[in-house]
Design a protein around this motif. Sequence first.
Motif, PDB file in Angstrom:
ATOM      1  N   GLN B  96       0.564  -1.023  -0.125  1.00  0.00           N
ATOM      2  CA  GLN B  96      -0.008   0.058  -0.054  1.00  0.00           C
ATOM      3  C   GLN B  96       0.738   0.994   0.043  1.00  0.00           C
ATOM      4  O   GLN B  96       1.729   1.271   0.845  1.00  0.00           O
ATOM      5  N   VAL B  97       0.721   2.387  -0.299  1.00  0.00           N
ATOM      6  CA  VAL B  97       1.437   3.628  -1.082  1.00  0.00           C
ATOM      7  C   VAL B  97       0.799   4.667  -0.544  1.00  0.00           C
ATOM      8  O   VAL B  97      -0.642   4.920  -0.981  1.00  0.00           O
ATOM      9  N   TYR B  98       0.798   5.596   0.349  1.00  0.00           N
ATOM     10  CA  TYR B  98      -0.275   6.566   0.844  1.00  0.00           C
ATOM     11  C   TYR B  98       0.731   7.989   0.593  1.00  0.00           C
ATOM     12  O   TYR B  98       2.488   8.072   0.981  1.00  0.00           O
ATOM     13  N   TYR B  99       0.370   9.246   0.361  1.00  0.00           N
ATOM     14  CA  TYR B  99       1.272  10.396  -0.134  1.00  0.00           C
ATOM     15  C   TYR B  99       0.458  11.229   0.941  1.00  0.00           C
ATOM     16  O   TYR B  99      -0.559  11.933   0.781  1.00  0.00           O
ATOM     17  N   LEU B 100       1.167  12.225   1.677  1.00  0.00           N
ATOM     18  CA  LEU B 100       0.844  13.357   1.788  1.00  0.00           C
ATOM     19  C   LEU B 100       1.586  14.725   1.762  1.00  0.00           C
ATOM     20  O   LEU B 100       2.453  14.451   1.902  1.00  0.00           O
ATOM     21  N   ASN B 101       1.130  15.325   0.948  1.00  0.00           N
ATOM     22  CA  ASN B 101       2.319  16.652   0.740  1.00  0.00           C
ATOM     23  C   ASN B 101       1.512  17.821   0.610  1.00  0.00           C
ATOM     24  O   ASN B 101       1.018  18.045   0.832  1.00  0.00           O
ATOM     25  N   GLY B 102       2.071  18.932   0.872  1.00  0.00           N
ATOM     26  CA  GLY B 102       2.065  20.472   0.589  1.00  0.00           C
ATOM     27  C   GLY B 102       2.851  20.729  -0.209  1.00  0.00           C
ATOM     28  O   GLY B 102       4.339  20.999   0.255  1.00  0.00           O
ATOM     29  N   HIS B 103       2.133  21.824  -0.601  1.00  0.00           N
ATOM     30  CA  HIS B 103       2.933  22.807  -1.637  1.00  0.00           C
ATOM     31  C   HIS B 103       2.476  24.029  -1.750  1.00  0.00           C
ATOM     32  O   HIS B 103       1.118  24.719  -1.139  1.00  0.00           O
ATOM     33  N   PHE B 104       2.960  24.795  -2.027  1.00  0.00           N
ATOM     34  CA  PHE B 104       2.891  26.301  -2.662  1.00  0.00           C
ATOM     35  C   PHE B 104       3.028  26.634  -4.001  1.00  0.00           C
ATOM     36  O   PHE B 104       3.701  25.817  -4.921  1.00  0.00           O
ATOM     37  N   GLY B 105       1.950  27.392  -4.386  1.00  0.00           N
ATOM     38  CA  GLY B 105       1.902  27.218  -6.005  1.00  0.00           C
ATOM     39  C   GLY B 105       2.067  28.941  -6.276  1.00  0.00           C
ATOM     40  O   GLY B 105       0.887  29.675  -5.344  1.00  0.00           O
ATOM     41  N   TYR B 106       1.885  29.000  -6.940  1.00  0.00           N
ATOM     42  CA  TYR B 106       2.024  30.720  -7.517  1.00  0.00           C
ATOM     43  C   TYR B 106       1.127  30.748  -8.614  1.00  0.00           C
ATOM     44  O   TYR B 106       1.327  29.523 -10.208  1.00  0.00           O
ATOM     45  N   LYS B 107       0.124  31.481  -8.555  1.00  0.00           N
ATOM     46  CA  LYS B 107      -0.974  31.147 -10.228  1.00  0.00           C
ATOM     47  C   LYS B 107      -0.286  32.419 -10.866  1.00  0.00           C
ATOM     48  O   LYS B 107      -0.356  33.246 -11.248  1.00  0.00           O
ATOM     49  N   LEU B 108       0.581  31.532 -12.248  1.00  0.00           N
ATOM     50  CA  LEU B 108       0.998  32.237 -13.289  1.00  0.00           C
ATOM     51  C   LEU B 108       0.337  33.199 -14.023  1.00  0.00           C
ATOM     52  O   LEU B 108       0.285  33.926 -14.412  1.00  0.00           O
ATOM     53  N   THR B 109      -1.431  32.850 -14.166  1.00  0.00           N
ATOM     54  CA  THR B 109      -2.293  32.871 -15.163  1.00  0.00           C
ATOM     55  C   THR B 109      -3.586  32.730 -14.072  1.00  0.00           C
ATOM     56  O   THR B 109      -3.900  31.292 -13.204  1.00  0.00           O
ATOM     57  N   ASP B 110      -4.915  32.449 -15.203  1.00  0.00           N
ATOM     58  CA  ASP B 110      -6.207  32.546 -14.030  1.00  0.00           C
ATOM     59  C   ASP B 110      -5.665  31.093 -14.750  1.00  0.00           C
ATOM     60  O   ASP B 110      -6.870  29.785 -13.894  1.00  0.00           O
ATOM     61  N   GLU B 111      -5.710  29.732 -15.686  1.00  0.00           N
ATOM     62  CA  GLU B 111      -5.726  29.222 -15.906  1.00  0.00           C
ATOM     63  C   GLU B 111      -4.786  27.682 -15.200  1.00  0.00           C
ATOM     64  O   GLU B 111      -4.360  26.999 -14.734  1.00  0.00           O
ATOM     65  N   ILE B 112      -3.629  28.690 -15.101  1.00  0.00           N
ATOM     66  CA  ILE B 112      -2.713  28.205 -14.297  1.00  0.00           C
ATOM     67  C   ILE B 112      -1.981  27.956 -13.622  1.00  0.00           C
ATOM     68  O   ILE B 112      -1.151  29.362 -12.854  1.00  0.00           O
ATOM     69  N   ILE B 113      -1.054  27.046 -12.622  1.00  0.00           N
ATOM     70  CA  ILE B 113      -0.676  27.248 -11.348  1.00  0.00           C
ATOM     71  C   ILE B 113       0.743  26.387 -11.555  1.00  0.00           C
ATOM     72  O   ILE B 113       0.605  25.165 -11.542  1.00  0.00           O
ATOM     73  N   LEU B 114       1.678  26.564 -10.679  1.00  0.00           N
ATOM     74  CA  LEU B 114       2.862  25.842 -10.756  1.00  0.00           C
ATOM     75  C   LEU B 114       2.936  26.036  -9.400  1.00  0.00           C
ATOM     76  O   LEU B 114       2.682  26.776  -8.308  1.00  0.00           O
ATOM     77  N   ARG B 115       3.380  24.573  -8.731  1.00  0.00           N
ATOM     78  CA  ARG B 115       3.428  24.070  -7.226  1.00  0.00           C
ATOM     79  C   ARG B 115       4.309  24.159  -6.840  1.00  0.00           C
ATOM     80  O   ARG B 115       4.915  22.484  -8.180  1.00  0.00           O
TER      81      ARG B 115
END
Lengths: 267, 205
Positions: B96-115
Amino acid sequence: MGRLTLLLFLMTKLTYGFTLNNNIGAAFDKEEVSINVAAHTCANLGITNDELLSLAEEAGELFWNRVHTSSLILKRGALVSVATAFQTGKACTNAPASSCDINSALVVSSDILISCNTEPTNFSNSPSVLGVTVPNNFSGRTINGALILVNDNGSNSFQGLGRQEKVAVLAHEIGHAVGLGHSSLDKNLMYFQSVATRETLGWDDVDGITYLYPVEQPLSGCGTIELQDQGPEKGLLTLIFGLLLALAIGRTWQKSGRAWSTPARNC
Amino acid sequence: MTNLIKKFHCSLMLCCVLLMPQIVRASFVDLNFGAGLMNQAIGRYQTDVSGEKSSFNNRLALETGLTYEWNPSWHLFLDLGFLWPGGSEESYISKQVYYLNGHFGYKLTDEIILRYGGGLYLTQISGDGGEASIRNGTGFTNFPIPEETTTARNVTFNVAGEYYFHKEYSTKLEAFIFNPTNSRNRTYNLALTLRYHFGDSLWAD
Protein backbone atom coordinates in the motif's frame (compact mmCIF):
# COMPACT_ATOMS: atom_id res chain seq x y z
CA MET A 1 -22.85 21.37 -8.27
CA GLY A 2 -20.54 19.65 -10.54
CA ARG A 3 -20.00 16.09 -11.43
CA LEU A 4 -17.28 13.97 -9.98
CA THR A 5 -15.52 12.14 -12.73
CA LEU A 6 -13.03 9.35 -12.36
CA LEU A 7 -11.08 8.55 -15.46
CA LEU A 8 -7.86 6.90 -16.45
CA PHE A 9 -8.58 3.59 -14.81
CA LEU A 10 -5.56 1.87 -16.24
CA MET A 11 -3.26 -0.25 -14.19
CA THR A 12 -0.28 -2.30 -15.12
CA LYS A 13 -0.10 -5.64 -13.42
CA LEU A 14 2.65 -5.59 -10.82
CA THR A 15 4.26 -8.47 -9.07
CA TYR A 16 5.02 -8.67 -5.39
CA GLY A 17 6.43 -12.02 -4.57
CA PHE A 18 9.58 -11.81 -2.52
CA THR A 19 10.33 -14.34 0.20
CA LEU A 20 12.70 -14.46 3.16
CA ASN A 21 15.50 -16.90 3.84
CA ASN A 22 14.58 -17.47 7.48
CA ASN A 23 11.24 -17.87 9.17
CA ILE A 24 11.77 -15.15 11.78
CA GLY A 25 12.27 -12.25 9.37
CA ALA A 26 15.78 -11.62 10.64
CA ALA A 27 17.89 -8.77 9.31
CA PHE A 28 20.99 -6.83 10.22
CA ASP A 29 20.11 -4.21 12.82
CA LYS A 30 22.46 -1.58 11.42
CA GLU A 31 22.18 0.49 8.27
CA GLU A 32 25.76 0.03 7.09
CA VAL A 33 26.96 -3.50 6.50
CA SER A 34 30.47 -4.31 5.30
CA ILE A 35 31.29 -6.94 2.71
CA ASN A 36 34.57 -8.68 3.43
CA VAL A 37 36.41 -11.28 1.37
CA ALA A 38 38.45 -14.16 2.74
CA ALA A 39 42.13 -13.67 1.91
CA HIS A 40 42.93 -17.25 0.95
CA THR A 41 43.71 -18.05 -2.67
CA CYS A 42 40.83 -19.09 -4.90
CA ALA A 43 42.28 -21.61 -7.35
CA ASN A 44 39.50 -21.79 -9.90
CA LEU A 45 37.50 -18.58 -9.86
CA GLY A 46 39.71 -16.91 -12.42
CA ILE A 47 39.92 -13.68 -10.41
CA THR A 48 42.03 -12.45 -7.51
CA ASN A 49 40.67 -11.76 -4.05
CA ASP A 50 40.99 -8.03 -4.67
CA GLU A 51 38.93 -8.36 -7.83
CA LEU A 52 36.36 -10.41 -5.94
CA LEU A 53 36.15 -7.66 -3.32
CA SER A 54 35.73 -5.04 -6.04
CA LEU A 55 32.98 -7.08 -7.70
CA ALA A 56 31.21 -7.41 -4.35
CA GLU A 57 31.46 -3.67 -3.75
CA GLU A 58 30.03 -3.06 -7.21
CA ALA A 59 27.23 -5.52 -6.48
CA GLY A 60 26.26 -3.49 -3.44
CA GLU A 61 26.49 -0.16 -5.22
CA LEU A 62 24.70 -1.11 -8.44
CA PHE A 63 21.93 -3.14 -6.90
CA TRP A 64 21.09 -2.88 -3.20
CA ASN A 65 22.36 0.62 -2.39
CA ARG A 66 20.16 2.16 -5.07
CA VAL A 67 16.78 1.31 -3.57
CA HIS A 68 14.99 4.57 -2.78
CA THR A 69 12.79 3.06 -0.06
CA SER A 70 15.50 1.13 1.78
CA SER A 71 17.94 2.33 4.42
CA LEU A 72 20.50 -0.43 3.91
CA ILE A 73 23.94 0.62 2.73
CA LEU A 74 26.50 -2.01 1.78
CA LYS A 75 30.12 -0.96 2.05
CA ARG A 76 33.38 -2.35 0.77
CA GLY A 77 35.10 -4.17 3.58
CA ALA A 78 38.56 -5.73 3.49
CA LEU A 79 40.45 -8.91 2.79
CA VAL A 80 40.43 -10.88 6.01
CA SER A 81 42.34 -13.93 7.14
CA VAL A 82 40.06 -16.79 8.13
CA ALA A 83 40.42 -20.47 9.05
CA THR A 84 40.96 -23.05 6.31
CA ALA A 85 37.51 -24.44 7.08
CA PHE A 86 35.98 -21.52 5.20
CA GLN A 87 37.72 -22.77 2.06
CA THR A 88 37.02 -26.47 2.44
CA GLY A 89 34.26 -26.96 5.00
CA LYS A 90 30.52 -27.47 4.79
CA ALA A 91 28.32 -24.48 5.45
CA CYS A 92 25.68 -26.79 6.92
CA THR A 93 26.65 -29.97 8.65
CA ASN A 94 23.56 -31.72 7.31
CA ALA A 95 23.92 -30.54 3.71
CA PRO A 96 22.32 -31.01 1.28
CA ALA A 97 19.14 -31.22 3.38
CA SER A 98 16.57 -28.44 2.90
CA SER A 99 17.13 -27.02 6.38
CA CYS A 100 20.59 -26.05 7.55
CA ASP A 101 22.38 -27.12 10.70
CA ILE A 102 24.97 -24.37 10.86
CA ASN A 103 28.59 -25.48 10.92
CA SER A 104 29.97 -23.71 13.96
CA ALA A 105 33.46 -23.64 12.42
CA LEU A 106 32.21 -21.30 9.71
CA VAL A 107 30.30 -18.80 11.80
CA VAL A 108 30.90 -15.21 10.68
CA SER A 109 31.36 -12.89 13.63
CA SER A 110 29.97 -9.77 11.95
CA ASP A 111 28.82 -8.36 8.62
CA ILE A 112 29.15 -10.37 5.40
CA LEU A 113 32.05 -12.61 4.50
CA ILE A 114 32.60 -13.97 0.98
CA SER A 115 34.83 -17.00 0.66
CA CYS A 116 35.58 -19.32 -2.22
CA ASN A 117 34.94 -22.92 -1.25
CA THR A 118 35.68 -26.33 -2.71
CA GLU A 119 33.32 -28.59 -0.76
CA PRO A 120 31.06 -30.06 -3.50
CA THR A 121 28.09 -30.79 -1.25
CA ASN A 122 27.73 -27.08 -0.49
CA PHE A 123 26.81 -26.68 -4.14
CA SER A 124 24.61 -29.78 -4.53
CA ASN A 125 27.58 -31.48 -6.23
CA SER A 126 26.86 -29.36 -9.28
CA PRO A 127 29.29 -27.03 -11.08
CA SER A 128 26.34 -24.93 -12.24
CA VAL A 129 25.46 -23.93 -8.68
CA LEU A 130 27.46 -20.73 -8.45
CA GLY A 131 27.24 -19.99 -4.77
CA VAL A 132 25.48 -20.61 -1.49
CA THR A 133 24.72 -18.20 1.32
CA VAL A 134 23.95 -18.82 4.96
CA PRO A 135 23.29 -16.09 7.51
CA ASN A 136 24.90 -18.13 10.28
CA ASN A 137 25.19 -15.82 13.27
CA PHE A 138 21.90 -14.68 14.81
CA SER A 139 20.83 -12.94 18.01
CA GLY A 140 17.08 -13.25 18.10
CA ARG A 141 15.85 -11.53 14.97
CA THR A 142 19.17 -9.86 14.28
CA ILE A 143 21.64 -11.20 11.76
CA ASN A 144 25.13 -10.58 13.13
CA GLY A 145 27.03 -12.30 10.36
CA ALA A 146 26.40 -14.03 7.05
CA LEU A 147 28.59 -16.32 4.96
CA ILE A 148 28.67 -16.42 1.15
CA LEU A 149 30.50 -19.35 -0.40
CA VAL A 150 31.42 -19.14 -4.07
CA ASN A 151 31.87 -22.41 -5.93
CA ASP A 152 35.62 -22.82 -6.47
CA ASN A 153 35.58 -26.35 -7.78
CA GLY A 154 37.52 -27.03 -10.98
CA SER A 155 34.60 -27.01 -13.37
CA ASN A 156 32.62 -24.20 -11.71
CA SER A 157 30.46 -22.04 -13.93
CA PHE A 158 31.35 -18.78 -12.18
CA GLN A 159 34.75 -18.41 -13.87
CA GLY A 160 33.18 -18.38 -17.34
CA LEU A 161 30.74 -15.56 -16.63
CA GLY A 162 31.19 -12.03 -17.90
CA ARG A 163 31.98 -9.28 -15.41
CA GLN A 164 28.41 -7.94 -15.30
CA GLU A 165 26.99 -11.36 -14.61
CA LYS A 166 29.55 -12.04 -11.89
CA VAL A 167 28.48 -8.82 -10.22
CA ALA A 168 24.84 -9.88 -10.47
CA VAL A 169 25.61 -13.32 -9.02
CA LEU A 170 27.35 -11.75 -6.04
CA ALA A 171 24.47 -9.27 -5.64
CA HIS A 172 22.05 -12.23 -5.56
CA GLU A 173 24.07 -13.94 -2.84
CA ILE A 174 24.31 -10.67 -0.91
CA GLY A 175 20.52 -10.53 -1.12
CA HIS A 176 20.40 -13.85 0.73
CA ALA A 177 23.00 -12.61 3.22
CA VAL A 178 20.83 -9.66 4.22
CA GLY A 179 17.77 -11.84 4.72
CA LEU A 180 15.97 -12.38 1.42
CA GLY A 181 14.83 -15.63 -0.16
CA HIS A 182 14.02 -16.34 -3.78
CA SER A 183 11.48 -14.82 -6.11
CA SER A 184 9.76 -17.10 -8.58
CA LEU A 185 9.90 -14.61 -11.46
CA ASP A 186 12.92 -14.17 -13.68
CA LYS A 187 12.71 -10.37 -13.83
CA ASN A 188 13.99 -10.22 -10.26
CA LEU A 189 17.57 -10.52 -9.07
CA MET A 190 16.45 -13.05 -6.44
CA TYR A 191 15.29 -15.47 -9.13
CA PHE A 192 17.07 -18.79 -8.63
CA GLN A 193 18.96 -18.62 -11.91
CA SER A 194 21.60 -16.19 -13.14
CA VAL A 195 20.53 -14.04 -16.10
CA ALA A 196 23.12 -12.35 -18.30
CA THR A 197 20.96 -9.26 -18.88
CA ARG A 198 20.61 -8.43 -15.18
CA GLU A 199 21.43 -4.76 -14.62
CA THR A 200 19.15 -3.65 -11.82
CA LEU A 201 16.76 -5.00 -9.24
CA GLY A 202 13.20 -6.03 -9.97
CA TRP A 203 10.20 -4.91 -7.95
CA ASP A 204 10.14 -8.06 -5.81
CA ASP A 205 13.74 -7.33 -4.80
CA VAL A 206 12.90 -3.71 -4.05
CA ASP A 207 9.89 -4.64 -1.95
CA GLY A 208 11.83 -7.32 -0.12
CA ILE A 209 14.72 -5.09 0.88
CA THR A 210 12.25 -2.35 1.79
CA TYR A 211 10.37 -4.79 4.01
CA LEU A 212 13.55 -5.75 5.88
CA TYR A 213 15.24 -2.32 5.89
CA PRO A 214 12.57 0.38 5.53
CA VAL A 215 13.86 3.91 5.20
CA GLU A 216 12.60 6.20 7.98
CA GLN A 217 12.88 9.76 6.76
CA PRO A 218 12.97 12.40 8.03
CA LEU A 219 13.08 11.56 11.71
CA SER A 220 15.87 9.01 11.77
CA GLY A 221 18.07 11.61 10.05
CA CYS A 222 17.18 14.44 12.45
CA GLY A 223 17.64 12.11 15.39
CA THR A 224 21.40 12.44 15.10
CA ILE A 225 21.25 16.22 15.07
CA GLU A 226 18.61 17.36 17.49
CA LEU A 227 17.00 14.34 19.03
CA GLN A 228 20.07 12.45 20.03
CA ASP A 229 18.52 10.61 22.94
CA GLN A 230 15.34 9.74 21.16
CA GLY A 231 14.40 6.72 19.09
CA PRO A 232 12.25 7.01 15.98
CA GLU A 233 9.04 6.66 17.99
CA LYS A 234 9.91 9.52 20.32
CA GLY A 235 11.07 11.52 17.29
CA LEU A 236 7.70 11.02 15.65
CA LEU A 237 5.99 12.29 18.78
CA THR A 238 8.26 15.32 18.67
CA LEU A 239 7.20 16.06 15.10
CA ILE A 240 3.51 15.69 15.92
CA PHE A 241 3.96 17.90 18.96
CA GLY A 242 5.77 20.47 16.80
CA LEU A 243 3.00 20.49 14.22
CA LEU A 244 0.32 20.89 16.88
CA LEU A 245 2.31 23.68 18.50
CA ALA A 246 2.63 25.48 15.21
CA LEU A 247 -1.09 25.04 14.60
CA ALA A 248 -1.87 26.44 18.04
CA ILE A 249 0.38 29.46 17.45
CA GLY A 250 -1.35 30.10 14.15
CA ARG A 251 -4.81 29.95 15.72
CA THR A 252 -3.72 32.28 18.52
CA TRP A 253 -2.50 34.81 16.01
CA GLN A 254 -5.71 34.54 14.05
CA LYS A 255 -7.99 34.91 17.08
CA SER A 256 -6.04 37.82 18.51
CA GLY A 257 -6.56 39.71 15.28
CA ARG A 258 -2.88 40.05 14.66
CA ALA A 259 -1.89 39.42 11.12
CA TRP A 260 1.31 39.04 9.22
CA SER A 261 -0.48 40.10 6.06
CA THR A 262 -4.01 40.69 4.92
CA PRO A 263 -5.39 37.86 2.88
CA ALA A 264 -7.04 38.98 -0.30
CA ARG A 265 -9.89 37.12 -1.90
CA ASN A 266 -9.56 36.13 -5.46
CA CYS A 267 -12.58 36.92 -7.64
CA MET B 1 26.79 13.41 1.94
CA THR B 2 24.82 11.64 4.68
CA ASN B 3 24.84 14.80 6.77
CA LEU B 4 23.66 16.79 3.76
CA ILE B 5 20.72 14.43 3.34
CA LYS B 6 19.88 14.68 7.03
CA LYS B 7 20.05 18.47 6.87
CA PHE B 8 17.77 18.45 3.84
CA HIS B 9 15.21 16.28 5.60
CA CYS B 10 15.36 18.35 8.76
CA SER B 11 15.05 21.59 6.79
CA LEU B 12 12.03 20.24 5.00
CA MET B 13 10.46 19.20 8.29
CA LEU B 14 11.18 22.64 9.72
CA CYS B 15 9.57 24.26 6.68
CA CYS B 16 6.46 22.12 7.25
CA VAL B 17 6.28 23.23 10.86
CA LEU B 18 6.73 26.87 9.87
CA LEU B 19 4.14 26.49 7.14
CA MET B 20 1.39 25.43 9.53
CA PRO B 21 0.58 28.87 10.96
CA GLN B 22 0.45 30.25 7.45
CA ILE B 23 -2.11 27.60 6.48
CA VAL B 24 -4.21 28.59 9.45
CA ARG B 25 -3.85 32.23 8.45
CA ALA B 26 -4.82 31.65 4.82
CA SER B 27 -8.41 31.40 3.64
CA PHE B 28 -9.84 28.04 2.75
CA VAL B 29 -11.14 28.15 -0.79
CA ASP B 30 -11.43 24.67 -2.22
CA LEU B 31 -11.88 20.98 -1.62
CA ASN B 32 -11.04 18.77 -4.55
CA PHE B 33 -10.83 15.13 -5.53
CA GLY B 34 -8.70 13.62 -8.22
CA ALA B 35 -7.82 10.39 -9.92
CA GLY B 36 -5.07 9.49 -12.30
CA LEU B 37 -1.98 7.44 -12.86
CA MET B 38 1.33 7.40 -11.07
CA ASN B 39 4.40 6.08 -12.81
CA GLN B 40 6.70 4.82 -10.07
CA ALA B 41 10.51 4.91 -10.02
CA ILE B 42 10.83 5.87 -13.65
CA GLY B 43 13.52 3.88 -15.44
CA ARG B 44 14.87 2.59 -12.17
CA TYR B 45 14.05 -1.09 -11.82
CA GLN B 46 13.94 -4.05 -14.16
CA THR B 47 10.46 -5.07 -15.28
CA ASP B 48 11.29 -8.05 -17.49
CA VAL B 49 14.07 -10.53 -17.91
CA SER B 50 15.50 -8.80 -20.98
CA GLY B 51 16.48 -5.79 -18.89
CA GLU B 52 13.55 -3.50 -19.74
CA LYS B 53 13.04 -0.95 -16.99
CA SER B 54 9.96 0.52 -15.41
CA SER B 55 9.02 3.08 -18.05
CA PHE B 56 5.27 2.52 -17.74
CA ASN B 57 4.88 1.10 -14.29
CA ASN B 58 1.56 2.83 -13.71
CA ARG B 59 -0.75 2.52 -10.76
CA LEU B 60 -4.05 4.24 -10.15
CA ALA B 61 -3.68 7.24 -7.84
CA LEU B 62 -6.61 8.68 -5.89
CA GLU B 63 -6.21 12.09 -4.25
CA THR B 64 -8.11 14.60 -2.21
CA GLY B 65 -6.85 18.09 -1.61
CA LEU B 66 -7.45 21.36 0.21
CA THR B 67 -6.58 24.74 -1.19
CA TYR B 68 -5.92 27.85 0.87
CA GLU B 69 -5.58 31.32 -0.54
CA TRP B 70 -2.65 33.16 0.92
CA ASN B 71 -2.82 36.17 -1.38
CA PRO B 72 -4.04 36.66 -4.95
CA SER B 73 -0.87 35.21 -6.42
CA TRP B 74 0.09 32.55 -3.92
CA HIS B 75 -1.88 29.58 -2.66
CA LEU B 76 -1.19 26.72 -0.30
CA PHE B 77 -2.16 23.17 -1.14
CA LEU B 78 -2.49 20.09 1.02
CA ASP B 79 -2.97 16.82 -0.86
CA LEU B 80 -3.59 13.37 0.54
CA GLY B 81 -3.37 10.46 -1.85
CA PHE B 82 -2.96 6.76 -2.14
CA LEU B 83 -2.17 4.28 -4.85
CA TRP B 84 -4.70 1.63 -5.62
CA PRO B 85 -3.14 -1.74 -4.76
CA GLY B 86 -1.76 -3.37 -7.87
CA GLY B 87 -2.77 -6.80 -9.06
CA SER B 88 -0.25 -9.47 -8.32
CA GLU B 89 0.79 -12.72 -9.89
CA GLU B 90 2.01 -13.79 -6.46
CA SER B 91 -0.76 -12.87 -4.09
CA TYR B 92 1.04 -13.45 -0.80
CA ILE B 93 2.60 -9.99 -0.62
CA SER B 94 0.66 -6.72 -0.68
CA LYS B 95 1.89 -3.16 -0.92
CA GLN B 96 0.00 0.00 0.00
CA VAL B 97 1.27 3.48 -0.81
CA TYR B 98 0.04 6.70 0.81
CA TYR B 99 1.35 10.23 0.43
CA LEU B 100 0.76 13.61 2.02
CA ASN B 101 2.00 16.69 0.19
CA GLY B 102 2.17 20.37 1.09
CA HIS B 103 2.71 22.77 -1.80
CA PHE B 104 3.17 26.44 -2.41
CA GLY B 105 1.44 27.43 -5.62
CA TYR B 106 2.05 30.47 -7.79
CA LYS B 107 -0.81 31.54 -10.04
CA LEU B 108 0.84 32.11 -13.36
CA THR B 109 -2.42 32.84 -15.21
CA ASP B 110 -6.08 32.25 -14.41
CA GLU B 111 -5.69 28.73 -15.78
CA ILE B 112 -2.18 27.71 -14.80
CA ILE B 113 -0.63 27.35 -11.41
CA LEU B 114 2.89 26.20 -10.69
CA ARG B 115 3.34 24.23 -7.49
CA TYR B 116 6.30 23.08 -5.47
CA GLY B 117 6.76 21.72 -2.00
CA GLY B 118 7.46 18.62 0.01
CA GLY B 119 5.72 15.48 1.03
CA LEU B 120 5.78 12.33 3.05
CA TYR B 121 5.53 9.14 1.00
CA LEU B 122 4.65 5.96 2.87
CA THR B 123 5.18 2.48 1.46
CA GLN B 124 3.54 -0.25 3.53
CA ILE B 125 4.47 -3.85 2.75
CA SER B 126 2.92 -6.91 4.34
CA GLY B 127 2.74 -10.63 3.74
CA ASP B 128 0.39 -13.50 4.40
CA GLY B 129 2.91 -15.69 6.22
CA GLY B 130 3.51 -19.36 5.46
CA GLU B 131 5.93 -20.69 2.89
CA ALA B 132 6.37 -20.70 -0.86
CA SER B 133 8.04 -23.52 -2.74
CA ILE B 134 10.46 -21.94 -5.19
CA ARG B 135 13.29 -23.27 -7.35
CA ASN B 136 16.63 -23.24 -5.57
CA GLY B 137 19.78 -24.55 -7.19
CA THR B 138 18.97 -27.96 -8.57
CA GLY B 139 15.73 -28.48 -6.61
CA PHE B 140 12.96 -26.70 -4.75
CA THR B 141 13.03 -25.09 -1.31
CA ASN B 142 10.27 -23.78 0.92
CA PHE B 143 11.04 -20.10 1.52
CA PRO B 144 9.26 -18.26 4.36
CA ILE B 145 6.77 -15.57 3.38
CA PRO B 146 6.79 -12.47 5.58
CA GLU B 147 3.93 -12.24 8.04
CA GLU B 148 4.31 -8.75 9.43
CA THR B 149 3.84 -5.23 8.13
CA THR B 150 6.58 -2.66 7.72
CA THR B 151 6.32 0.91 6.51
CA ALA B 152 9.01 2.88 4.72
CA ARG B 153 8.85 6.68 5.06
CA ASN B 154 10.32 8.86 2.34
CA VAL B 155 10.49 12.62 2.26
CA THR B 156 9.88 13.81 -1.28
CA PHE B 157 10.45 17.10 -3.06
CA ASN B 158 7.55 17.79 -5.37
CA VAL B 159 7.13 19.97 -8.44
CA ALA B 160 3.82 20.23 -10.24
CA GLY B 161 1.92 22.15 -12.86
CA GLU B 162 -1.87 22.39 -12.72
CA TYR B 163 -4.01 23.49 -15.62
CA TYR B 164 -7.65 24.52 -15.11
CA PHE B 165 -9.33 23.67 -18.40
CA HIS B 166 -12.77 24.28 -16.87
CA LYS B 167 -13.97 26.12 -13.79
CA GLU B 168 -14.54 22.84 -11.96
CA TYR B 169 -11.91 20.65 -13.55
CA SER B 170 -8.18 20.72 -13.71
CA THR B 171 -5.37 18.38 -14.59
CA LYS B 172 -2.16 18.18 -12.62
CA LEU B 173 1.20 16.79 -13.64
CA GLU B 174 3.38 16.20 -10.61
CA ALA B 175 6.92 14.92 -10.12
CA PHE B 176 7.88 13.27 -6.84
CA ILE B 177 11.63 13.42 -6.30
CA PHE B 178 13.01 10.94 -3.76
CA ASN B 179 16.40 11.51 -2.15
CA PRO B 180 17.11 14.66 -4.20
CA THR B 181 20.51 15.19 -2.60
CA ASN B 182 21.73 11.64 -3.19
CA SER B 183 22.64 10.76 -6.77
CA ARG B 184 22.92 7.07 -5.91
CA ASN B 185 19.28 6.48 -5.07
CA ARG B 186 17.58 9.60 -6.39
CA THR B 187 14.31 8.42 -7.89
CA TYR B 188 11.39 10.02 -9.68
CA ASN B 189 7.68 9.28 -9.72
CA LEU B 190 5.41 11.05 -12.15
CA ALA B 191 1.68 11.44 -11.56
CA LEU B 192 -0.98 12.74 -13.93
CA THR B 193 -4.34 13.37 -12.28
CA LEU B 194 -7.68 14.80 -13.28
CA ARG B 195 -9.26 16.80 -10.46
CA TYR B 196 -12.75 17.99 -9.68
CA HIS B 197 -13.07 21.15 -7.56
CA PHE B 198 -16.01 21.63 -5.19
CA GLY B 199 -15.05 25.10 -4.01
CA ASP B 200 -13.77 28.30 -5.54
CA SER B 201 -11.20 27.39 -8.07
CA LEU B 202 -8.53 29.72 -9.30
CA TRP B 203 -10.56 30.25 -12.42
CA ALA B 204 -11.48 33.91 -12.77
CA ASP B 205 -15.19 34.62 -13.16
